[in-house]
Motif scaffolding. Structure first.
Motif, PDB file in Angstrom:
ATOM      1  N   ALA A  34       0.826  -1.216   0.000  1.00  9.05           N
ATOM      2  CA  ALA A  34       0.000   0.000   0.000  1.00  9.05           C
ATOM      3  C   ALA A  34       0.859   1.264   0.000  1.00  9.05           C
ATOM      4  O   ALA A  34       0.389   2.333  -0.390  1.00  9.05           O
ATOM      5  CB  ALA A  34      -0.943  -0.004   1.200  1.00  9.05           C
ATOM      6  N   THR A  35       2.114   1.153   0.425  1.00  8.17           N
ATOM      7  CA  THR A  35       3.002   2.321   0.458  1.00  8.17           C
ATOM      8  C   THR A  35       3.784   2.491  -0.845  1.00  8.17           C
ATOM      9  O   THR A  35       4.488   3.484  -1.004  1.00  8.17           O
ATOM     10  CB  THR A  35       4.024   2.210   1.617  1.00  8.17           C
ATOM     11  N   PHE A  36       3.681   1.528  -1.775  1.00  7.26           N
ATOM     12  CA  PHE A  36       4.441   1.586  -3.024  1.00  7.26           C
ATOM     13  C   PHE A  36       3.907   2.671  -3.951  1.00  7.26           C
ATOM     14  O   PHE A  36       2.705   2.923  -4.009  1.00  7.26           O
ATOM     15  CB  PHE A  36       4.384   0.257  -3.780  1.00  7.26           C
ATOM     16  N   THR A  37       4.818   3.262  -4.677  1.00  5.37           N
ATOM     17  CA  THR A  37       4.436   4.212  -5.729  1.00  5.37           C
ATOM     18  C   THR A  37       3.965   3.396  -6.936  1.00  5.37           C
ATOM     19  O   THR A  37       4.247   2.193  -7.026  1.00  5.37           O
ATOM     20  CB  THR A  37       5.651   5.063  -6.153  1.00  5.37           C
ATOM     21  N   PRO A  38       3.282   4.035  -7.881  1.00  3.78           N
ATOM     22  CA  PRO A  38       2.889   3.310  -9.102  1.00  3.78           C
ATOM     23  C   PRO A  38       4.108   2.703  -9.820  1.00  3.78           C
ATOM     24  O   PRO A  38       4.021   1.586 -10.339  1.00  3.78           O
ATOM     25  CB  PRO A  38       2.215   4.386  -9.953  1.00  3.78           C
ATOM     26  N   GLU A  39       5.223   3.409  -9.808  1.00  3.06           N
ATOM     27  CA  GLU A  39       6.431   2.896 -10.462  1.00  3.06           C
ATOM     28  C   GLU A  39       6.945   1.633  -9.751  1.00  3.06           C
ATOM     29  O   GLU A  39       7.373   0.683 -10.407  1.00  3.06           O
ATOM     30  CB  GLU A  39       7.532   3.970 -10.493  1.00  3.06           C
ATOM     31  N   GLN A  40       6.907   1.640  -8.414  1.00  3.05           N
ATOM     32  CA  GLN A  40       7.366   0.472  -7.667  1.00  3.05           C
ATOM     33  C   GLN A  40       6.449  -0.735  -7.923  1.00  3.05           C
ATOM     34  O   GLN A  40       6.924  -1.854  -8.093  1.00  3.05           O
ATOM     35  CB  GLN A  40       7.416   0.779  -6.163  1.00  3.05           C
ATOM     36  N   ARG A  41       5.137  -0.475  -7.987  1.00  6.12           N
ATOM     37  CA  ARG A  41       4.201  -1.575  -8.263  1.00  6.12           C
ATOM     38  C   ARG A  41       4.435  -2.137  -9.659  1.00  6.12           C
ATOM     39  O   ARG A  41       4.421  -3.354  -9.866  1.00  6.12           O
ATOM     40  CB  ARG A  41       2.756  -1.111  -8.083  1.00  6.12           C
ATOM     41  N   GLU A  42       4.678  -1.261 -10.623  1.00  7.60           N
ATOM     42  CA  GLU A  42       4.947  -1.703 -11.993  1.00  7.60           C
ATOM     43  C   GLU A  42       6.229  -2.536 -12.040  1.00  7.60           C
ATOM     44  O   GLU A  42       6.276  -3.604 -12.658  1.00  7.60           O
ATOM     45  CB  GLU A  42       5.055  -0.495 -12.923  1.00  7.60           C
TER      46      GLU A  42
END
Length: 166
Positions: A132-140
């Motif tokens: 839940a703390t990840f940025t969209p870039e980290q999730r990608e």
């Protein structure tokens, strides 16, 4: 192998195989094993993901959360290891009998499955707190990394199947 006289033995062998597989799976889930504290992962969802998130350029807050998550998982797995060892003693004692109690072995397997299922769900929930703390870039980046790992695993399986057929 339809001989009714062999059915209790067959049932006990199957049950003990399942129990042994679950116990080994639990050991693998417990985390790193290469060289006592090395970097090898087991089949553990949480520990593999913790290894993967190291490549996500985590913020300091995310790193602290990740370290705490890993510590919690290790603590829980250590507690389960003691239970597993006692369970295996019970299984060993049962299998020494001329006619092991299939219902008892099935019950042990069911307990282990339930315990591991709860642990797996708890691990997912804890990881989702970090996610839940990840940025969209980290999730990608995480998703792409997991896809690549799945592709490599499938290529290995295909290669291994080919080697077996030869």
């Amino acid at each position: 192998m339809n001989n009714p006289a062999k059915k209790p033995l067959r049932t006990a062998l199957i049950a003990s195989s399942v129990v042994a597989a679950l116990a080994l799976g639990g050991v693998a889930l417990a985390g790193p094993h290469r060289g006592r504290g090395g970097g090898g992962g087991g089949m553990g969802f949480g520990f593999r993901l913790m290894k993967i998130v190291r490549h996500l350029d985590l913020t300091e807050e995310q790193e602290v959360k990740a370290v705490r998550l890993r510590h919690q998982l290790k603590t829980e797995m250590k507690a389960m290891k003691g239970d597993r060892e006692q369970t295996m003693k019970t299984v060993a004692a049962e299998l020494k009998k001329p006619t092991p109690d299939a219902a008892k072995l099935h019950g042990i397997a069911d307990q282990m499955i339930t315990r591991m299922g709860k642990m797996t769900h708890a691990t997912i929930d804890k990881f989702l707190e970090l996610h839940a703390t990840f940025t969209p870039e980290q999730r990608e980046k995480l998703g792409t990394h997991l896809e690549r790992r799945a592709e490599r695993r499938e290529r290995r399986r295909q290669r291994d199947r080919g080697a077996v057929k030869e």
